[in-house]
Design a protein around this motif. Structure first.
Motif, PDB file in Angstrom:
ATOM      1  N   ASP A  65      -2.452  68.720  68.976  1.00  0.00           N
ATOM      2  CA  ASP A  65      -2.852  70.015  68.420  1.00  0.00           C
ATOM      3  C   ASP A  65      -2.090  70.182  66.855  1.00  0.00           C
ATOM      4  N   ALA A  66      -1.446  69.303  66.391  1.00  0.00           N
ATOM      5  CA  ALA A  66      -0.881  69.506  65.059  1.00  0.00           C
ATOM      6  C   ALA A  66      -0.633  67.881  64.485  1.00  0.00           C
ATOM      7  N   VAL A  67      -0.938  67.950  63.303  1.00  0.00           N
ATOM      8  CA  VAL A  67      -0.805  66.633  62.532  1.00  0.00           C
ATOM      9  C   VAL A  67       0.181  66.685  61.458  1.00  0.00           C
ATOM     10  N   GLY A  68       1.107  65.781  61.047  1.00  0.00           N
ATOM     11  CA  GLY A  68       1.654  66.039  59.882  1.00  0.00           C
ATOM     12  C   GLY A  68       2.604  64.618  59.708  1.00  0.00           C
ATOM     13  N   GLY A  69       3.471  64.841  58.571  1.00  0.00           N
ATOM     14  CA  GLY A  69       4.550  63.754  58.560  1.00  0.00           C
ATOM     15  C   GLY A  69       5.270  63.943  57.173  1.00  0.00           C
ATOM     16  N   LEU A  70       5.998  62.955  56.905  1.00  0.00           N
ATOM     17  CA  LEU A  70       6.971  62.869  55.822  1.00  0.00           C
ATOM     18  C   LEU A  70       6.258  63.181  54.368  1.00  0.00           C
ATOM     19  N   THR A  71       6.635  64.049  53.586  1.00  0.00           N
ATOM     20  CA  THR A  71       5.720  64.423  52.400  1.00  0.00           C
ATOM     21  C   THR A  71       6.319  63.220  51.411  1.00  0.00           C
ATOM     22  N   LEU A  72       5.291  62.691  50.981  1.00  0.00           N
ATOM     23  CA  LEU A  72       4.187  63.234  50.049  1.00  0.00           C
ATOM     24  C   LEU A  72       3.084  62.201  50.676  1.00  0.00           C
ATOM     25  N   GLY A  73       3.058  61.210  51.167  1.00  0.00           N
ATOM     26  CA  GLY A  73       2.039  60.473  51.589  1.00  0.00           C
ATOM     27  C   GLY A  73       1.234  60.710  52.737  1.00  0.00           C
ATOM     28  N   ALA A  74       1.957  61.690  53.657  1.00  0.00           N
ATOM     29  CA  ALA A  74       1.318  62.200  54.928  1.00  0.00           C
ATOM     30  C   ALA A  74       0.525  63.480  54.578  1.00  0.00           C
ATOM     31  N   ARG A 118       4.649  71.738  71.097  1.00  0.00           N
ATOM     32  CA  ARG A 118       3.382  71.206  70.881  1.00  0.00           C
ATOM     33  C   ARG A 118       3.425  69.596  70.900  1.00  0.00           C
ATOM     34  N   ARG A 119       2.331  69.209  70.993  1.00  0.00           N
ATOM     35  CA  ARG A 119       1.944  67.773  70.966  1.00  0.00           C
ATOM     36  C   ARG A 119       1.530  67.342  69.698  1.00  0.00           C
ATOM     37  N   VAL A 120       2.122  66.638  68.786  1.00  0.00           N
ATOM     38  CA  VAL A 120       1.766  66.305  67.450  1.00  0.00           C
ATOM     39  C   VAL A 120       1.619  64.835  67.000  1.00  0.00           C
ATOM     40  N   LEU A 121       0.940  64.534  66.200  1.00  0.00           N
ATOM     41  CA  LEU A 121       0.674  63.156  65.649  1.00  0.00           C
ATOM     42  C   LEU A 121       1.142  62.932  64.386  1.00  0.00           C
ATOM     43  N   ALA A 139      12.448  64.197  62.783  1.00  0.00           N
ATOM     44  CA  ALA A 139      12.366  65.530  62.517  1.00  0.00           C
ATOM     45  C   ALA A 139      11.713  66.419  63.316  1.00  0.00           C
ATOM     46  N   ALA A 140      10.443  66.022  63.852  1.00  0.00           N
ATOM     47  CA  ALA A 140       9.492  66.735  64.697  1.00  0.00           C
ATOM     48  C   ALA A 140      10.156  66.979  66.089  1.00  0.00           C
ATOM     49  N   ARG A 141      10.777  65.617  66.383  1.00  0.00           N
ATOM     50  CA  ARG A 141      11.409  65.791  67.851  1.00  0.00           C
ATOM     51  C   ARG A 141      12.832  66.849  67.726  1.00  0.00           C
ATOM     52  N   GLU A 142      13.387  66.773  66.526  1.00  0.00           N
ATOM     53  CA  GLU A 142      14.348  67.853  66.472  1.00  0.00           C
ATOM     54  C   GLU A 142      13.928  69.225  66.419  1.00  0.00           C
ATOM     55  N   GLU A 143      12.800  69.555  65.927  1.00  0.00           N
ATOM     56  CA  GLU A 143      11.990  70.795  65.963  1.00  0.00           C
ATOM     57  C   GLU A 143      11.503  71.166  67.199  1.00  0.00           C
ATOM     58  N   GLY A 144      11.666  70.257  68.180  1.00  0.00           N
ATOM     59  CA  GLY A 144      10.958  70.412  69.556  1.00  0.00           C
ATOM     60  C   GLY A 144       9.468  70.096  70.064  1.00  0.00           C
ATOM     61  N   ALA A 145       9.121  69.314  69.053  1.00  0.00           N
ATOM     62  CA  ALA A 145       7.615  68.638  69.387  1.00  0.00           C
ATOM     63  C   ALA A 145       7.685  67.349  70.175  1.00  0.00           C
ATOM     64  N   GLU A 146       6.419  67.132  70.792  1.00  0.00           N
ATOM     65  CA  GLU A 146       6.633  65.940  71.422  1.00  0.00           C
ATOM     66  C   GLU A 146       5.510  65.263  70.615  1.00  0.00           C
ATOM     67  N   VAL A 147       6.056  63.978  70.187  1.00  0.00           N
ATOM     68  CA  VAL A 147       5.143  63.024  69.208  1.00  0.00           C
ATOM     69  C   VAL A 147       4.420  62.174  70.156  1.00  0.00           C
ATOM     70  N   VAL A 148       2.976  62.240  69.870  1.00  0.00           N
ATOM     71  CA  VAL A 148       2.202  61.340  70.649  1.00  0.00           C
ATOM     72  C   VAL A 148       1.844  59.988  70.127  1.00  0.00           C
ATOM     73  N   ALA A 149       2.164  59.867  68.786  1.00  0.00           N
ATOM     74  CA  ALA A 149       1.756  58.552  68.381  1.00  0.00           C
ATOM     75  C   ALA A 149       2.096  58.636  66.629  1.00  0.00           C
ATOM     76  N   VAL A 150       1.940  57.461  66.143  1.00  0.00           N
ATOM     77  CA  VAL A 150       2.056  57.361  64.653  1.00  0.00           C
ATOM     78  C   VAL A 150       0.949  56.684  64.297  1.00  0.00           C
ATOM     79  N   ALA A 151      -0.083  57.260  63.124  1.00  0.00           N
ATOM     80  CA  ALA A 151      -1.229  56.589  62.849  1.00  0.00           C
ATOM     81  C   ALA A 151      -1.247  56.721  61.257  1.00  0.00           C
TER      82      ALA A 151
END
Length: 184
Positions: A65-74, A118-121, A139-151
């Motif tokens: 339910d959320a998507v993001g990544g390292l700035t700037l490419g994502a 939250r579950r994040v991509l 970083a997402a895991r440190e924030e408490g998110a569950e990372v479902v994949a990298v795309a």
């Protein structure tokens, strides 16, 4: 536009506008005989909406339910996906992972709606070593998110996918291979 047509048109645009031939040094420090400058695509008025459609189609079997990544490419990839979701009548939040936490304000490393619980991509425009997505996953895991994949849009076939799967323990998905881009 249906996902298959969007994928085909996006590939045409990438080949036309983003593939630059010549000796370059990549962010990883490695040298290559070409560069795929996907910011020319993810920030392009015609191509960016296609990125959202294609990346949503690539990840259609995943629940997030959320998507993001390292700035700037994502950043533009996540934003394109957010807008494509809204156009389809669905909700998707985006987030930005800073390369380092801010020293002022709220001192957050991750900007945007909270991803805690939250579950994040994690997304990226192109992947060489996997370092940027791995940093975003941590970083997402440190924030408490569950990372479902990298795309990612384009995979350089340099071992990033295997590294992400081995080190982060999540699936790695990409839209285009070097062969499809005419670079292999």
């Amino acid at each position: 536009m249906n996902p298959a047509d969007a994928r085909a048109r996006l590939l045409e645009i990438i080949k036309d506008k983003a593939v630059v031939h010549g000796r370059v040094t990549l962010s990883s420090g490695k040298e290559a005989d070409y560069y795929v400058d996907l910011r020319r695509i993810t920030l392009d008025g015609e191509a960016a909406p296609l990125v959202g459609v294609v990346m949503r189609d690539l990840t259609r079997d995943l629940a997030y339910d959320a998507v993001g990544g390292l700035t700037l490419g994502a950043d533009p990839v996540a934003t394109s996906m957010l807008h494509a979701s809204a156009a389809a009548g669905e909700r998707l939040d985006a987030f930005v992972v800073r390369k380092a936490g801010k020293a002022h304000g709220l001192q957050q490393r991750i900007e945007g709606p909270s991803i805690r619980g939250r579950r994040v991509l994690v997304v990226e425009d192109t992947t060489t070593t996997g370092g940027s997505p791995l940093d975003a996953v941590a970083a997402a895991r440190e924030e408490g998110a569950e990372v479902v994949a990298v795309a990612t849009i384009a995979d350089r076939a340099t071992g990033a996918g295997e590294r992400i799967q081995d080190e982060a323990g999540v699936p790695y998905l990409h839209v285009y291979s070097l062969e499809e881009l005419g670079l292999a």
